[in-house]
Design a protein around this motif. Structure first.
Motif, PDB file in Angstrom:
ATOM      1  N   ALA A 129      -7.750 -19.979 -18.896  1.00 16.86           N
ATOM      2  CA  ALA A 129      -8.289 -18.846 -18.126  1.00 16.86           C
ATOM      3  C   ALA A 129      -7.441 -18.581 -16.890  1.00 16.86           C
ATOM      4  CB  ALA A 129      -9.738 -19.113 -17.730  1.00 16.86           C
ATOM      5  N   GLU A 130      -7.073 -19.643 -16.200  1.00 14.80           N
ATOM      6  CA  GLU A 130      -6.254 -19.489 -14.994  1.00 14.80           C
ATOM      7  C   GLU A 130      -4.882 -18.915 -15.333  1.00 14.80           C
ATOM      8  OE1 GLU A 130      -5.011 -22.122 -11.111  1.00 14.80           O
ATOM      9  OE2 GLU A 130      -5.187 -23.170 -13.033  1.00 14.80           O
ATOM     10  N   ARG A 131      -4.274 -19.403 -16.385  1.00 15.28           N
ATOM     11  CA  ARG A 131      -2.944 -18.919 -16.778  1.00 15.28           C
ATOM     12  C   ARG A 131      -2.982 -17.428 -17.116  1.00 15.28           C
ATOM     13  NH1 ARG A 131      -1.107 -18.352 -21.791  1.00 15.28           N
ATOM     14  NH2 ARG A 131      -2.707 -19.721 -22.656  1.00 15.28           N
ATOM     15  N   TRP A 132      -3.940 -17.017 -17.954  1.00 15.57           N
ATOM     16  CA  TRP A 132      -4.039 -15.607 -18.334  1.00 15.57           C
ATOM     17  C   TRP A 132      -4.342 -14.737 -17.120  1.00 15.57           C
ATOM     18  CZ3 TRP A 132      -2.530 -13.339 -22.681  1.00 15.57           C
ATOM     19  CH2 TRP A 132      -2.411 -14.093 -23.849  1.00 15.57           C
ATOM     20  N   ALA A 133      -5.262 -15.185 -16.266  1.00 15.10           N
ATOM     21  CA  ALA A 133      -5.631 -14.377 -15.098  1.00 15.10           C
ATOM     22  C   ALA A 133      -4.435 -14.191 -14.171  1.00 15.10           C
ATOM     23  CB  ALA A 133      -6.793 -15.031 -14.352  1.00 15.10           C
ATOM     24  N   LYS A 134      -3.707 -15.265 -13.893  1.00 16.34           N
ATOM     25  CA  LYS A 134      -2.557 -15.161 -12.986  1.00 16.34           C
ATOM     26  C   LYS A 134      -1.469 -14.253 -13.559  1.00 16.34           C
ATOM     27  CE  LYS A 134      -3.049 -19.416 -10.352  1.00 16.34           C
ATOM     28  NZ  LYS A 134      -2.496 -20.736 -10.048  1.00 16.34           N
ATOM     29  N   GLU A 135      -1.206 -14.381 -14.851  1.00 16.71           N
ATOM     30  CA  GLU A 135      -0.196 -13.525 -15.483  1.00 16.71           C
ATOM     31  C   GLU A 135      -0.571 -12.050 -15.337  1.00 16.71           C
ATOM     32  OE1 GLU A 135       0.654 -14.437 -19.590  1.00 16.71           O
ATOM     33  OE2 GLU A 135       1.005 -16.555 -19.119  1.00 16.71           O
ATOM     34  N   GLU A 136      -1.831 -11.746 -15.595  1.00 12.32           N
ATOM     35  CA  GLU A 136      -2.253 -10.347 -15.557  1.00 12.32           C
ATOM     36  C   GLU A 136      -2.380  -9.808 -14.134  1.00 12.32           C
ATOM     37  OE1 GLU A 136      -2.416  -7.610 -17.641  1.00 12.32           O
ATOM     38  OE2 GLU A 136      -1.263  -9.182 -18.559  1.00 12.32           O
ATOM     39  N   ILE A 137      -2.738 -10.667 -13.192  1.00 10.97           N
ATOM     40  CA  ILE A 137      -2.786 -10.211 -11.798  1.00 10.97           C
ATOM     41  C   ILE A 137      -1.402  -9.742 -11.383  1.00 10.97           C
ATOM     42  CG2 ILE A 137      -3.038 -10.987  -9.404  1.00 10.97           C
ATOM     43  CD1 ILE A 137      -5.395 -12.754 -10.409  1.00 10.97           C
ATOM     44  N   GLU A 138      -0.383 -10.502 -11.760  1.00  9.25           N
ATOM     45  CA  GLU A 138       0.998 -10.123 -11.437  1.00  9.25           C
ATOM     46  C   GLU A 138       1.359  -8.769 -12.051  1.00  9.25           C
ATOM     47  OE1 GLU A 138       3.474 -11.343  -9.430  1.00  9.25           O
ATOM     48  OE2 GLU A 138       1.822 -12.557  -8.683  1.00  9.25           O
ATOM     49  N   LYS A 139       0.925  -8.545 -13.285  1.00 11.03           N
ATOM     50  CA  LYS A 139       1.279  -7.311 -13.988  1.00 11.03           C
ATOM     51  C   LYS A 139       0.497  -6.097 -13.489  1.00 11.03           C
ATOM     52  CE  LYS A 139       2.279  -9.587 -18.383  1.00 11.03           C
ATOM     53  NZ  LYS A 139       1.792  -9.744 -19.763  1.00 11.03           N
ATOM     54  N   THR A 140      -0.755  -6.301 -13.052  1.00  9.06           N
ATOM     55  CA  THR A 140      -1.636  -5.166 -12.790  1.00  9.06           C
ATOM     56  C   THR A 140      -1.912  -4.880 -11.317  1.00  9.06           C
ATOM     57  OG1 THR A 140      -3.616  -6.553 -12.981  1.00  9.06           O
ATOM     58  CG2 THR A 140      -2.845  -5.449 -14.987  1.00  9.06           C
ATOM     59  N   ARG A 141      -1.520  -5.742 -10.420  1.00  4.34           N
ATOM     60  CA  ARG A 141      -1.978  -5.569  -9.035  1.00  4.34           C
ATOM     61  C   ARG A 141      -1.494  -4.277  -8.383  1.00  4.34           C
ATOM     62  NH1 ARG A 141       1.141 -10.483  -6.128  1.00  4.34           N
ATOM     63  NH2 ARG A 141       3.232  -9.659  -6.397  1.00  4.34           N
ATOM     64  N   GLU A 142      -0.333  -3.771  -8.787  1.00  5.82           N
ATOM     65  CA  GLU A 142       0.152  -2.515  -8.210  1.00  5.82           C
ATOM     66  C   GLU A 142      -0.467  -1.310  -8.903  1.00  5.82           C
ATOM     67  OE1 GLU A 142       2.079  -2.252  -5.507  1.00  5.82           O
ATOM     68  OE2 GLU A 142       2.038  -4.444  -5.369  1.00  5.82           O
ATOM     69  N   LYS A 143      -0.487  -1.331 -10.240  1.00  8.91           N
ATOM     70  CA  LYS A 143      -0.916  -0.172 -11.014  1.00  8.91           C
ATOM     71  C   LYS A 143      -2.437  -0.110 -11.211  1.00  8.91           C
ATOM     72  CE  LYS A 143       0.414   0.230 -15.349  1.00  8.91           C
ATOM     73  NZ  LYS A 143       1.151   0.493 -16.574  1.00  8.91           N
ATOM     74  N   LEU A 144      -3.074  -1.266 -11.395  1.00  8.99           N
ATOM     75  CA  LEU A 144      -4.522  -1.327 -11.658  1.00  8.99           C
ATOM     76  C   LEU A 144      -5.171  -2.359 -10.730  1.00  8.99           C
ATOM     77  CD1 LEU A 144      -4.190  -1.363 -15.542  1.00  8.99           C
ATOM     78  CD2 LEU A 144      -4.911   0.584 -14.158  1.00  8.99           C
ATOM     79  N   PRO A 145      -5.292  -2.051  -9.447  1.00  7.65           N
ATOM     80  CA  PRO A 145      -5.795  -3.040  -8.488  1.00  7.65           C
ATOM     81  C   PRO A 145      -7.228  -3.497  -8.761  1.00  7.65           C
ATOM     82  CG  PRO A 145      -5.600  -0.891  -7.452  1.00  7.65           C
ATOM     83  CD  PRO A 145      -4.971  -0.777  -8.801  1.00  7.65           C
ATOM     84  N   GLY A 146      -8.046  -2.642  -9.373  1.00  6.59           N
ATOM     85  CA  GLY A 146      -9.421  -3.043  -9.691  1.00  6.59           C
ATOM     86  C   GLY A 146      -9.468  -4.179 -10.693  1.00  6.59           C
ATOM     87  N   ILE A 147      -8.613  -4.090 -11.710  1.00  7.31           N
ATOM     88  CA  ILE A 147      -8.546  -5.150 -12.719  1.00  7.31           C
ATOM     89  C   ILE A 147      -8.004  -6.427 -12.083  1.00  7.31           C
ATOM     90  CG2 ILE A 147      -7.363  -5.888 -14.830  1.00  7.31           C
ATOM     91  CD1 ILE A 147      -7.688  -3.013 -15.834  1.00  7.31           C
ATOM     92  N   ALA A 148      -6.972  -6.287 -11.247  1.00  6.24           N
ATOM     93  CA  ALA A 148      -6.408  -7.459 -10.573  1.00  6.24           C
ATOM     94  C   ALA A 148      -7.465  -8.128  -9.700  1.00  6.24           C
ATOM     95  CB  ALA A 148      -5.193  -7.050  -9.741  1.00  6.24           C
ATOM     96  N   SER A 149      -8.277  -7.331  -9.018  1.00  3.13           N
ATOM     97  CA  SER A 149      -9.336  -7.885  -8.167  1.00  3.13           C
ATOM     98  C   SER A 149     -10.383  -8.620  -8.998  1.00  3.13           C
ATOM     99  CB  SER A 149      -9.991  -6.759  -7.368  1.00  3.13           C
ATOM    100  OG  SER A 149     -11.046  -7.249  -6.590  1.00  3.13           O
ATOM    101  N   SER A 150     -10.740  -8.037 -10.141  1.00  2.35           N
ATOM    102  CA  SER A 150     -11.701  -8.681 -11.032  1.00  2.35           C
ATOM    103  C   SER A 150     -11.157 -10.010 -11.560  1.00  2.35           C
ATOM    104  CB  SER A 150     -12.034  -7.746 -12.190  1.00  2.35           C
ATOM    105  OG  SER A 150     -12.855  -8.388 -13.121  1.00  2.35           O
ATOM    106  N   LEU A 151      -9.870 -10.028 -11.901  1.00  2.00           N
ATOM    107  CA  LEU A 151      -9.256 -11.268 -12.382  1.00  2.00           C
ATOM    108  C   LEU A 151      -9.168 -12.307 -11.272  1.00  2.00           C
ATOM    109  CD1 LEU A 151      -6.512  -9.706 -14.650  1.00  2.00           C
ATOM    110  CD2 LEU A 151      -8.457 -11.077 -15.415  1.00  2.00           C
ATOM    111  N   ALA A 152      -8.951 -11.862 -10.026  1.00  3.21           N
ATOM    112  CA  ALA A 152      -8.947 -12.798  -8.892  1.00  3.21           C
ATOM    113  C   ALA A 152     -10.330 -13.421  -8.728  1.00  3.21           C
ATOM    114  CB  ALA A 152      -8.511 -12.082  -7.620  1.00  3.21           C
TER     115      ALA A 152
END
Length: 195
Positions: A129-152
């Motif tokens: 879970a941590e690995r997937w969340a961190k990978e996606e936060i990196e990919k989405t934090r600029e373009k989709l900040p809501g998803i990045a926040s949810s993953l955080a």
């Protein structure tokens, strides 16, 4: 509408066909008109073999759907709905060992990483879970900040599952400083005390 699904229950359709009729009705209902009407079919007690046949059919359908893309929200949403029914059918069929692969492949196909991370947390697979969340936060934090926040926030749940109270307190502190308030402060104090 309940009378339609009562008729389906009394029809000569096979049990998997009855289930698929109800699922198809739910999938084509864009306005939640059906509501609980399909429950007569979907909640009926059935052997795992019936749900297994449904899972096989939904899996075939999913394979025929075009790969989703970042710019096609509607296609991703429709594909996610089918995969959600597939996952439900696999669970009711007792085929839990296949679910992880579906969650992962669909996360890649539609970007449904939040769903994948929630599943992994529920399975207590915190490292994954941590690995997937961190990978996606990196990919989405600029373009989709809501998803990045949810993953955080999911990372906070991972820390809670590991009983890493100092990290839970750090997440709570960040939330408090983002949106100060009495409830957020009380939660911060509680987690800091636990840490």
């Amino acid at each position: 509408l309940p009378v339609v699904f009562d008729a389906v229950m009394k029809s000569t359709l096979s049990e998997p066909q009855k289930i698929l009729f109800a699922i198809d009705a739910c999938l084509s209902d864009g306005y939640d008109v059906i509501g609980d009407s399909a429950a007569a079919v979907l909640d009926a007690k059935r052997p795992p073999a019936d749900w297994s046949a449904v899972a096989d059919e939904l899996s075939k359908r999913l394979r025929t759907k075009p790969a989703a893309s970042d710019d096609n929200w509607d296609r991703n949403y429709r594909r996610d709905r089918i995969s959600s029914w597939l996952l439900d059918a696999l669970e009711k069929a007792g085929r839990d060992d296949e679910m992880s692969a579906i969650y992962e492949s669909e996360a890649r196909a539609t970007g449904s990483y939040e769903r994948l991370v929630r599943y992994l947390i529920g399975e207590r697979r915190f490292d994954d879970a941590e690995r997937w969340a961190k990978e996606e936060i990196e990919k989405t934090r600029e373009k989709l900040p809501g998803i990045a926040s949810s993953l955080a926030a999911s990372l906070c749940e991972v820390s809670r599952g590991r009983k890493q109270w100092d990290i839970v307190a750090a997440h709570t502190a960040w939330l408090f400083f983002e949106r100060p308030g009495k409830a957020a402060f009380d939660e911060l104090v509680a987690h800091a005390t636990k840490a």
